[in-house]
Scaffold this active site. Structure first.
Site, mmCIF file in Angstrom:
data_model
loop_
_atom_site.group_PDB
_atom_site.id
_atom_site.type_symbol
_atom_site.label_atom_id
_atom_site.label_comp_id
_atom_site.label_asym_id
_atom_site.label_seq_id
_atom_site.Cartn_x
_atom_site.Cartn_y
_atom_site.Cartn_z
ATOM 1 N N ASP A 27 7.757 -2.579 5.177
ATOM 2 C CA ASP A 27 6.364 -2.408 4.764
ATOM 3 C C ASP A 27 5.609 -3.705 5.027
ATOM 4 O O ASP A 27 6.106 -4.790 4.719
ATOM 5 C CB ASP A 27 6.269 -2.068 3.270
ATOM 6 C CG ASP A 27 6.779 -0.685 2.931
ATOM 7 O OD1 ASP A 27 7.016 0.115 3.863
ATOM 8 O OD2 ASP A 27 6.941 -0.399 1.735
ATOM 9 N N ASP A 43 2.074 1.095 9.286
ATOM 10 C CA ASP A 43 3.071 0.014 9.324
ATOM 11 C C ASP A 43 3.464 -0.288 10.763
ATOM 12 O O ASP A 43 3.552 -1.447 11.166
ATOM 13 C CB ASP A 43 4.301 0.375 8.486
ATOM 14 C CG ASP A 43 4.023 0.268 6.989
ATOM 15 O OD1 ASP A 43 3.403 -0.724 6.575
ATOM 16 O OD2 ASP A 43 4.427 1.173 6.244
ATOM 17 N N ARG A 73 0.814 -1.209 0.000
ATOM 18 C CA ARG A 73 0.000 0.000 0.000
ATOM 19 C C ARG A 73 0.847 1.257 0.000
ATOM 20 O O ARG A 73 1.976 1.252 0.463
ATOM 21 C CB ARG A 73 -0.964 0.010 1.187
ATOM 22 C CG ARG A 73 -0.314 -0.011 2.538
ATOM 23 C CD ARG A 73 -1.316 -0.042 3.687
ATOM 24 N NE ARG A 73 -1.846 1.264 4.006
ATOM 25 C CZ ARG A 73 -1.202 2.170 4.731
ATOM 26 N NH1 ARG A 73 -0.009 1.920 5.213
ATOM 27 N NH2 ARG A 73 -1.754 3.323 4.970
#
Length: 190
Positions: free
Chosen positions: A170, A139, A130
């Protein structure tokens, strides 16, 4: 494309939507979420409150529905990082310095297991990576969650482009709900 390019491109695409278009598309996303996940009373759902000036998905319809169905609802609040505040029909909200509506309460629920975490984003690719606003709040939040919490992105746009600069820290989404479909990013294990 790089995250910075995707962030700019999809922010512009989102801003180009009229408020009526954004509302109708949000309704389709809501319907797809309900039809696919079929949330039930007693479940715990973490859901963002939309930043209206950014034309985010209207999650207020999600929140209203969840509360009516006796689903426990938690929303994010920026404190020292992102905390989860449980809300109720009478919860009082205020707008923070970023224009985000948050509960007045600073009481972190301490909850780390949610059935679903409905996540804001500007773009998501076909692998669940994303692009958000670049602050890293989600995150860090994802790292604190139990492995059984399903991370679900919602977006007006289909995942047509690859994010070229995915970082090792990520954390990808588990699902993406768009106006036309629900995509799963699990590799055969759910």
């Amino acid at each position: 494309m790089l995250k910075a390019e995707l962030r700019k491109k999809y922010m512009q695409k989102r801003k180009a939507l009229s408020s009526d278009e954004a509302f109708l598309l949000s309704e389709k996303i809501f319907k797809n979420f309900i039809d696919y996940f079929k949330p039930t009373a007693g479940q715990k759902i973490h859901v963002f409150v939309p930043i209206e000036k950014f034309n985010e998905i209207n999650t207020k319809v999600f929140i209203t529905y969840f509360l009516e169905q006796n689903i426990r609802v938690y929303v994010p609040k920026i404190a020292d990082g992102l905390i989860s505040v449980e809300i109720f029909p009478d919860t009082v909200f205020e707008t923070n310095s970023w224009g985000i509506s948050e509960p007045v309460s600073n009481e972190d629920s301490g909850e780390n297991h949610f059935d679903y975490v409905i996540t804001p984003l500007l773009y998501c690719d076909k692998k669940g990576n994303r692009v958000g606003y670049g602050k890293g709040f989600y995150d860090a939040f994802f790292k604190s969650l139990s492995q059984h919490s399903k991370k679900i992105g919602v977006n007006y746009f289909a995942p047509d482009e690859i994010i070229e600069d995915v970082w090792e820290h990520d954390i990808p989404l588990d699902y993406l709900v768009t106006t036309t479909e629900v995509l799963s990013f699990f590799n055969g294990a759910e």
